[in-house]
Each structure stands twice: as C-alpha cells, then as structure tokens.
Design a protein around this motif. Structure first.
Motif, PDB file in Angstrom:
ATOM      1  N   LYS A   1     -34.231 -15.706 -20.936  1.00  0.00           N
ATOM      2  CA  LYS A   1     -33.499 -16.423 -20.454  1.00  0.00           C
ATOM      3  C   LYS A   1     -32.405 -15.175 -19.808  1.00  0.00           C
ATOM      4  CE  LYS A   1     -33.374 -20.015 -24.377  1.00  0.00           C
ATOM      5  NZ  LYS A   1     -32.824 -20.094 -26.030  1.00  0.00           N
ATOM      6  N   ASN A   2     -32.550 -14.528 -19.445  1.00  0.00           N
ATOM      7  CA  ASN A   2     -31.645 -13.221 -18.706  1.00  0.00           C
ATOM      8  C   ASN A   2     -30.916 -13.058 -19.752  1.00  0.00           C
ATOM      9  OD1 ASN A   2     -33.930 -12.815 -17.301  1.00  0.00           O
ATOM     10  ND2 ASN A   2     -32.586 -13.254 -15.357  1.00  0.00           N
ATOM     11  N   THR A   3     -30.246 -12.749 -21.237  1.00  0.00           N
ATOM     12  CA  THR A   3     -29.363 -12.885 -22.326  1.00  0.00           C
ATOM     13  C   THR A   3     -29.347 -12.060 -22.907  1.00  0.00           C
ATOM     14  OG1 THR A   3     -29.236 -15.130 -21.466  1.00  0.00           O
ATOM     15  CG2 THR A   3     -28.021 -14.246 -23.342  1.00  0.00           C
ATOM     16  N   ALA A   4     -28.633 -11.060 -23.369  1.00  0.00           N
ATOM     17  CA  ALA A   4     -28.180 -10.040 -24.396  1.00  0.00           C
ATOM     18  C   ALA A   4     -27.582 -10.602 -24.753  1.00  0.00           C
ATOM     19  CB  ALA A   4     -28.044  -9.171 -23.680  1.00  0.00           C
ATOM     20  N   TYR A   5     -27.425 -10.582 -26.998  1.00  0.00           N
ATOM     21  CA  TYR A   5     -26.598 -10.871 -27.685  1.00  0.00           C
ATOM     22  C   TYR A   5     -25.993  -9.544 -28.621  1.00  0.00           C
ATOM     23  CZ  TYR A   5     -28.816 -14.429 -26.491  1.00  0.00           C
ATOM     24  OH  TYR A   5     -30.006 -15.852 -25.551  1.00  0.00           O
ATOM     25  N   LEU A   6     -24.272  -9.795 -29.127  1.00  0.00           N
ATOM     26  CA  LEU A   6     -23.817  -8.785 -30.175  1.00  0.00           C
ATOM     27  C   LEU A   6     -23.875 -10.039 -31.465  1.00  0.00           C
ATOM     28  CD1 LEU A   6     -23.901  -6.487 -30.508  1.00  0.00           C
ATOM     29  CD2 LEU A   6     -21.058  -6.585 -29.824  1.00  0.00           C
ATOM     30  N   GLN A   7     -24.827  -9.880 -32.491  1.00  0.00           N
ATOM     31  CA  GLN A   7     -24.328 -10.523 -33.538  1.00  0.00           C
ATOM     32  C   GLN A   7     -23.535  -9.809 -34.408  1.00  0.00           C
ATOM     33  OE1 GLN A   7     -24.783 -13.835 -34.269  1.00  0.00           O
ATOM     34  NE2 GLN A   7     -23.582 -13.507 -35.867  1.00  0.00           N
ATOM     35  N   MET A   8     -22.165 -10.100 -34.775  1.00  0.00           N
ATOM     36  CA  MET A   8     -21.067  -9.054 -35.573  1.00  0.00           C
ATOM     37  C   MET A   8     -20.929 -10.122 -36.660  1.00  0.00           C
ATOM     38  SD  MET A   8     -18.795  -8.293 -32.088  1.00  0.00           S
ATOM     39  CE  MET A   8     -18.306 -10.080 -32.366  1.00  0.00           C
ATOM     40  N   ASN A   9     -21.122  -9.675 -37.576  1.00  0.00           N
ATOM     41  CA  ASN A   9     -20.719 -10.040 -38.741  1.00  0.00           C
ATOM     42  C   ASN A   9     -19.751  -9.197 -39.725  1.00  0.00           C
ATOM     43  OD1 ASN A   9     -22.965 -11.970 -38.583  1.00  0.00           O
ATOM     44  ND2 ASN A   9     -24.338 -11.017 -39.763  1.00  0.00           N
ATOM     45  N   SER A  10     -19.277  -9.570 -40.329  1.00  0.00           N
ATOM     46  CA  SER A  10     -18.239  -8.809 -41.201  1.00  0.00           C
ATOM     47  C   SER A  10     -17.187  -8.213 -40.614  1.00  0.00           C
ATOM     48  CB  SER A  10     -18.917  -7.802 -42.493  1.00  0.00           C
ATOM     49  OG  SER A  10     -20.144  -8.216 -43.232  1.00  0.00           O
ATOM     50  N   LEU A  11     -16.183  -8.684 -40.254  1.00  0.00           N
ATOM     51  CA  LEU A  11     -16.141  -8.003 -39.123  1.00  0.00           C
ATOM     52  C   LEU A  11     -14.883  -7.874 -39.624  1.00  0.00           C
ATOM     53  CD1 LEU A  11     -16.758 -10.892 -36.309  1.00  0.00           C
ATOM     54  CD2 LEU A  11     -16.233  -8.330 -35.923  1.00  0.00           C
ATOM     55  N   LYS A  12     -14.220  -6.972 -38.767  1.00  0.00           N
ATOM     56  CA  LYS A  12     -13.100  -6.261 -40.058  1.00  0.00           C
ATOM     57  C   LYS A  12     -11.493  -6.157 -38.322  1.00  0.00           C
ATOM     58  CE  LYS A  12     -15.365  -2.701 -41.997  1.00  0.00           C
ATOM     59  NZ  LYS A  12     -16.072  -1.411 -42.111  1.00  0.00           N
ATOM     60  N   PRO A  13     -10.152  -6.186 -38.900  1.00  0.00           N
ATOM     61  CA  PRO A  13      -9.110  -5.973 -37.342  1.00  0.00           C
ATOM     62  C   PRO A  13      -9.985  -5.231 -37.138  1.00  0.00           C
ATOM     63  CG  PRO A  13      -8.371  -6.346 -40.031  1.00  0.00           C
ATOM     64  CD  PRO A  13     -10.217  -6.187 -40.246  1.00  0.00           C
ATOM     65  N   GLU A  14      -9.858  -3.649 -37.164  1.00  0.00           N
ATOM     66  CA  GLU A  14     -10.280  -2.775 -35.885  1.00  0.00           C
ATOM     67  C   GLU A  14     -11.621  -3.353 -35.593  1.00  0.00           C
ATOM     68  OE1 GLU A  14     -10.276  -2.745 -39.632  1.00  0.00           O
ATOM     69  OE2 GLU A  14     -11.633  -1.346 -40.193  1.00  0.00           O
ATOM     70  N   ASP A  15     -12.118  -4.396 -35.540  1.00  0.00           N
ATOM     71  CA  ASP A  15     -13.411  -4.440 -34.218  1.00  0.00           C
ATOM     72  C   ASP A  15     -12.346  -5.319 -33.548  1.00  0.00           C
ATOM     73  OD1 ASP A  15     -15.415  -5.408 -37.042  1.00  0.00           O
ATOM     74  OD2 ASP A  15     -15.852  -4.217 -35.839  1.00  0.00           O
ATOM     75  N   THR A  16     -11.081  -5.420 -33.808  1.00  0.00           N
ATOM     76  CA  THR A  16     -10.594  -6.429 -32.584  1.00  0.00           C
ATOM     77  C   THR A  16     -10.426  -5.123 -31.139  1.00  0.00           C
ATOM     78  OG1 THR A  16      -9.115  -7.735 -33.571  1.00  0.00           O
ATOM     79  CG2 THR A  16      -7.974  -7.161 -31.633  1.00  0.00           C
ATOM     80  N   ALA A  17     -11.151  -6.451 -30.262  1.00  0.00           N
ATOM     81  CA  ALA A  17     -11.159  -5.483 -28.792  1.00  0.00           C
ATOM     82  C   ALA A  17     -12.074  -6.231 -27.471  1.00  0.00           C
ATOM     83  CB  ALA A  17     -12.710  -4.714 -29.150  1.00  0.00           C
ATOM     84  N   ARG A  18     -11.471  -5.880 -26.933  1.00  0.00           N
ATOM     85  CA  ARG A  18     -12.363  -6.603 -25.436  1.00  0.00           C
ATOM     86  C   ARG A  18     -13.882  -6.226 -25.330  1.00  0.00           C
ATOM     87  NH1 ARG A  18     -10.551 -10.267 -22.195  1.00  0.00           N
ATOM     88  NH2 ARG A  18     -12.165 -11.257 -20.793  1.00  0.00           N
ATOM     89  N   TYR A  19     -14.598  -6.927 -25.139  1.00  0.00           N
ATOM     90  CA  TYR A  19     -16.303  -6.305 -25.503  1.00  0.00           C
ATOM     91  C   TYR A  19     -16.925  -7.210 -24.224  1.00  0.00           C
ATOM     92  CZ  TYR A  19     -16.043  -5.751 -30.109  1.00  0.00           C
ATOM     93  OH  TYR A  19     -15.372  -5.154 -31.828  1.00  0.00           O
ATOM     94  N   TYR A  20     -17.429  -5.842 -23.771  1.00  0.00           N
ATOM     95  CA  TYR A  20     -18.496  -5.817 -22.599  1.00  0.00           C
ATOM     96  C   TYR A  20     -20.073  -5.532 -22.378  1.00  0.00           C
ATOM     97  CZ  TYR A  20     -13.545  -4.784 -20.301  1.00  0.00           C
ATOM     98  OH  TYR A  20     -12.269  -4.646 -20.247  1.00  0.00           O
ATOM     99  N   CYS A  21     -20.147  -6.078 -21.694  1.00  0.00           N
ATOM    100  CA  CYS A  21     -21.615  -5.796 -21.689  1.00  0.00           C
ATOM    101  C   CYS A  21     -22.013  -4.994 -20.342  1.00  0.00           C
ATOM    102  CB  CYS A  21     -22.401  -6.756 -21.763  1.00  0.00           C
ATOM    103  SG  CYS A  21     -23.162  -8.343 -19.930  1.00  0.00           S
ATOM    104  N   ASN A  22     -22.623  -3.817 -20.214  1.00  0.00           N
ATOM    105  CA  ASN A  22     -23.350  -3.196 -18.962  1.00  0.00           C
ATOM    106  C   ASN A  22     -24.803  -3.066 -18.587  1.00  0.00           C
ATOM    107  OD1 ASN A  22     -24.207  -0.020 -19.721  1.00  0.00           O
ATOM    108  ND2 ASN A  22     -22.358  -0.133 -18.191  1.00  0.00           N
ATOM    109  N   THR A  23     -25.078  -2.042 -18.242  1.00  0.00           N
ATOM    110  CA  THR A  23     -26.142  -1.859 -17.524  1.00  0.00           C
ATOM    111  C   THR A  23     -26.570  -0.371 -16.399  1.00  0.00           C
ATOM    112  OG1 THR A  23     -28.646  -2.441 -17.142  1.00  0.00           O
ATOM    113  CG2 THR A  23     -26.950  -3.461 -16.041  1.00  0.00           C
ATOM    114  N   PHE A  24     -27.317   0.082 -16.320  1.00  0.00           N
ATOM    115  CA  PHE A  24     -27.597   0.776 -15.482  1.00  0.00           C
ATOM    116  C   PHE A  24     -28.257   0.943 -14.617  1.00  0.00           C
ATOM    117  CE2 PHE A  24     -26.085   4.950 -13.825  1.00  0.00           C
ATOM    118  CZ  PHE A  24     -26.572   5.610 -13.508  1.00  0.00           C
ATOM    119  N   LEU A  25     -28.672   0.597 -13.412  1.00  0.00           N
ATOM    120  CA  LEU A  25     -29.460   0.421 -12.751  1.00  0.00           C
ATOM    121  C   LEU A  25     -29.681   1.187 -11.383  1.00  0.00           C
ATOM    122  CD1 LEU A  25     -29.011  -3.636 -11.569  1.00  0.00           C
ATOM    123  CD2 LEU A  25     -30.533  -2.030 -13.980  1.00  0.00           C
TER     124      LEU A  25
END
Length: 116
Positions: free
Chosen positions: A76-100
């Motif tokens: 599916k050309n897709t990566a995932y990030l499953q986030m459990n037990s989230l904490k207030p300090e996890d508040t952020a903008r999340y980015y995916c990245n690759t290096f080609l």
C-alpha cells in the motif's frame, strides 16, 4: 516524491492514535522510513522511530519505546505509527521522512494533541 501524513487529532491522556504516511513517487519498498515530531514552533524536530525497507528492523527513541510501534505495508506504499498510552508531552506535529540519494523528503505533518 510525496509523503502525506494523516490520522492526527485530539486524544485524552492514555489514549491511542494511529498515524499513516502515504508515499508516492519513489520505490517505497526499497527505502527506510522515519517518523519525527516537533513539539513546539521553533523547537528542533525530534526523531521518534525508524523502520527499514523490509519492515523487520525498527528503532525507537527512548521517550516512546514500549508505547509506539512503527510498521509499514509495502503493498500500500504506506507507513504507520501506532501510538498508545499517549501523554501530554507527546503533543507535537508528527512528520514522516525518507532519505533518497542525497535528499531528505518530508511530509507536511499531522498534529497530535494529548489533553491531560
């Protein structure tokens, strides 16, 4: 190359979210993928997790180890990030990245807000 994150939102402390990163424009199954986050404007982007091209090797920042799981579906050309037990300090903008080759590619990010 295009990376498009989705799945962010507002969640309570202890809740879960799954982020997705849809990739296009390059042979996705041949490249590792990374997740980063920026917790506030002006702060450095923080590395969160990495998965290799085959999906059998993963690495995590100490701050998320045991709570977050990175995975990918090469069909599916897709990566995932499953986030459990989230904490207030996890508040952020999340980015995916690759290096080609010699270039870094980033998505536009998806905002995750964890309420206390």
């Amino acid at each position: 190359v295009q990376l498009v994150e989705s799945g962010g939102g507002l969640v309570q402390h202890g809740g879960s979210l799954r982020l997705s990163c849809a990739a296009s424009g390059f042979p996705f199954s041949s490249y590792g993928m990374n997740w980063y986050r920026r917790q506030a404007p002006g702060k450095e982007r923080e590395w969160v997790a990495t998965i290799n091209s085959g999906g059998d090797v993963t690495l995590y920042a100490d701050s998320v180890k045991g709570r977050f799981t990175v995975s990918r579906d090469n069909a599916k050309n897709t990566a995932y990030l499953q986030m459990n037990s989230l904490k207030p300090e996890d508040t952020a903008r999340y980015y995916c990245n690759t290096f080609l080759g010699q270039s870094d590619y980033w998505g536009q990010g998806t905002q995750v807000t964890v309420s206390s």
